[in-house]
Design a protein around this motif. Structure first.
Motif, PDB file in Angstrom:
ATOM      1  N   SER A  51       3.146   5.014  13.847  1.00  0.00           N
ATOM      2  CA  SER A  51       3.489   5.936  12.755  1.00  0.00           C
ATOM      3  C   SER A  51       4.965   5.811  12.382  1.00  0.00           C
ATOM      4  N   ALA A  52       5.820   5.704  13.409  1.00  0.00           N
ATOM      5  CA  ALA A  52       7.254   5.552  13.154  1.00  0.00           C
ATOM      6  C   ALA A  52       7.541   4.241  12.430  1.00  0.00           C
ATOM      7  N   TRP A  53       6.816   3.176  12.797  1.00  0.00           N
ATOM      8  CA  TRP A  53       7.021   1.884  12.146  1.00  0.00           C
ATOM      9  C   TRP A  53       6.580   1.931  10.686  1.00  0.00           C
ATOM     10  N   PHE A  54       5.420   2.530  10.426  1.00  0.00           N
ATOM     11  CA  PHE A  54       4.945   2.676   9.050  1.00  0.00           C
ATOM     12  C   PHE A  54       5.959   3.470   8.227  1.00  0.00           C
ATOM     13  N   TYR A  55       6.503   4.531   8.823  1.00  0.00           N
ATOM     14  CA  TYR A  55       7.506   5.344   8.116  1.00  0.00           C
ATOM     15  C   TYR A  55       8.743   4.509   7.818  1.00  0.00           C
ATOM     16  N   GLY A  56       9.169   3.722   8.800  1.00  0.00           N
ATOM     17  CA  GLY A  56      10.343   2.883   8.593  1.00  0.00           C
ATOM     18  C   GLY A  56      10.132   1.855   7.499  1.00  0.00           C
ATOM     19  N   ILE A  57       8.962   1.219   7.475  1.00  0.00           N
ATOM     20  CA  ILE A  57       8.667   0.225   6.445  1.00  0.00           C
ATOM     21  C   ILE A  57       8.693   0.852   5.055  1.00  0.00           C
ATOM     22  N   ALA A  79       0.805  -1.217   0.000  1.00  0.00           N
ATOM     23  CA  ALA A  79       0.000   0.000   0.000  1.00  0.00           C
ATOM     24  C   ALA A  79       0.840   1.270   0.000  1.00  0.00           C
ATOM     25  N   SER A  80       2.049   1.218   0.573  1.00  0.00           N
ATOM     26  CA  SER A  80       2.886   2.413   0.653  1.00  0.00           C
ATOM     27  C   SER A  80       3.348   2.897  -0.720  1.00  0.00           C
ATOM     28  N   ALA A  81       3.137   2.082  -1.747  1.00  0.00           N
ATOM     29  CA  ALA A  81       3.479   2.514  -3.101  1.00  0.00           C
ATOM     30  C   ALA A  81       2.552   3.633  -3.570  1.00  0.00           C
ATOM     31  N   GLN A  94      -5.470   8.064  -8.438  1.00  0.00           N
ATOM     32  CA  GLN A  94      -4.037   7.829  -8.600  1.00  0.00           C
ATOM     33  C   GLN A  94      -3.542   6.621  -7.787  1.00  0.00           C
ATOM     34  N   VAL A  95      -4.458   5.931  -7.151  1.00  0.00           N
ATOM     35  CA  VAL A  95      -4.099   4.785  -6.322  1.00  0.00           C
ATOM     36  C   VAL A  95      -4.157   3.505  -7.147  1.00  0.00           C
ATOM     37  N   SER A  96      -3.078   2.715  -7.089  1.00  0.00           N
ATOM     38  CA  SER A  96      -3.061   1.448  -7.817  1.00  0.00           C
ATOM     39  C   SER A  96      -3.984   0.453  -7.132  1.00  0.00           C
ATOM     40  N   TRP A  97      -4.479  -0.499  -7.888  1.00  0.00           N
ATOM     41  CA  TRP A  97      -5.411  -1.469  -7.322  1.00  0.00           C
ATOM     42  C   TRP A  97      -4.726  -2.358  -6.282  1.00  0.00           C
ATOM     43  N   THR A  98      -3.422  -2.610  -6.483  1.00  0.00           N
ATOM     44  CA  THR A  98      -2.704  -3.447  -5.521  1.00  0.00           C
ATOM     45  C   THR A  98      -2.584  -2.767  -4.165  1.00  0.00           C
ATOM     46  N   ALA A  99      -2.591  -1.425  -4.169  1.00  0.00           N
ATOM     47  CA  ALA A  99      -2.552  -0.687  -2.902  1.00  0.00           C
ATOM     48  C   ALA A  99      -3.957  -0.569  -2.315  1.00  0.00           C
ATOM     49  N   LEU A 159      -2.000   5.944   5.649  1.00  0.00           N
ATOM     50  CA  LEU A 159      -2.139   4.554   6.081  1.00  0.00           C
ATOM     51  C   LEU A 159      -2.522   4.470   7.549  1.00  0.00           C
ATOM     52  N   VAL A 160      -1.932   5.354   8.368  1.00  0.00           N
ATOM     53  CA  VAL A 160      -2.295   5.386   9.785  1.00  0.00           C
ATOM     54  C   VAL A 160      -3.776   5.736   9.934  1.00  0.00           C
TER      55      VAL A 160
END
Length: 295
Positions: free
Chosen positions: A75-81, A23-25, A203-208, A32-33
């Protein structure tokens, strides 16, 4: 054994991490949060309604603290990923077990019980050694900021886990704890999105897009399992069990992304499993509780 709920929770969190990576793509960290919080909040509200659990809590400030440190860690973990290699982001976040052990050392010194907890703290450190062997994290010079954020995610997670233990001790239902955490997640995500903006769905891909709801549901179920484990299980045993998430993440990497697991990686997985088994055996000898232990 209550700590085994952490194993199930680790599996759910590892699955969620795969979804975040996809999803982060298309989505930013705060988006996401926010979506994770909204989906989780609705899901847990339905669960609470079905179980007849009231919304009113006698310890609102405890929930505020748990939500604050938990959401910041999330939030920090999502940013790191999103900005680090998955292995590195996972390793830094899973340092939470080491931080839990460190915090318990401090508490043990105050109560004169640090030596009694030594063997269990050793299993936590052994498990983290297995994590490093399995993931062999790397970081480039231009990823130092993201690395610091990832490190803070682990520390924040440890504080949140200890607060979950405290909430369990005062009798808070797990579903209510997860629900209020979901509210905090949604609020922080919404505020953050005001500054970072929302990605137009065109603008969001279907995989996300297909991962938005599963991320929230998986997070809810994972939080529920984790909350139950830390509320009723031995804190250090649960901290050791959470490293199972690395085993599941490694399997996902092999199956979904075709990533090669070196012999040292398989050895690390064996060490992680051994640390969990050893922690269970040590706990079965009825070690005395610390303030952060189970009832």
């Amino acid at each position: 054994m209550q700590a085994l709920w952490m194993v199930l929770g680790s599996f759910l969190f590892a699955t969620m991490a795969v979804g975040i990576k996809y999803a982060s793509a298309s989505f930013g960290t705060m988006e996401l949060v926010f979506y994770r919080g909204i989906v989780s909040m609705v899901f847990m509200a339905v669960v609470m309604q079905a179980r007849g659990t009231p919304l009113r809590t006698p310890v609102p400030l405890m929930h505020v603290w748990r939500s604050t440190v938990g959401v910041l860690s999330l939030s920090a973990w999502f940013y790191g990923i999103a900005h680090l290699p998955l292995a590195t982001a996972m390793t830094l976040n899973y340092m939470s077990g080491v931080w839990v052990a460190a915090f318990i050392v401090g508490g043990g010194l105050l109560y004169g019980q640090s030596q009694r907890q030594g063997p269990l703290m050793g299993t936590v450190l052994l498990g983290f050694a297995g994590v490093v062997m399995t993931l062999r994290p790397t970081i480039d010079h231009d990823q130092l900021f993201a690395g610091v954020i990832g490190l803070l995610s682990g520390m924040g997670a440890a504080l949140a886990y200890l607060q979950v233990t405290a909430l369990g001790k005062v009798g808070e239902p797990e579903v209510r704890t997860v629900f209020y955490f979901s509210i905090g997640t949604a609020i922080v995500g919404a505020v953050g999105s005001l500054f970072t903006g929302l990605t137009p769905w065109s603008q969001v891909s279907w995989t996300a897009a297909v991962w938005v709801i599963p991320i929230g549901v998986l997070a809810s179920l994972g939080q529920w399992c984790m909350t139950r484990a830390y509320s009723h299980g031995s804190t250090l045993v649960v901290a050791s069990m959470q490293y199972a998430g690395i085993v599941f993440a490694s399997i996902y990497s092999l199956a979904l992304f075709g990533e090669y697991i070196a012999p040292i990686g398989w050895a690390g997985i064996a060490v992680i499993v051994a640390s969990g088994v050893l922690a269970t055996i040590l706990r079965s000898r009825a070690l005395p509780n610390t303030p952060a232990e189970d009832h």
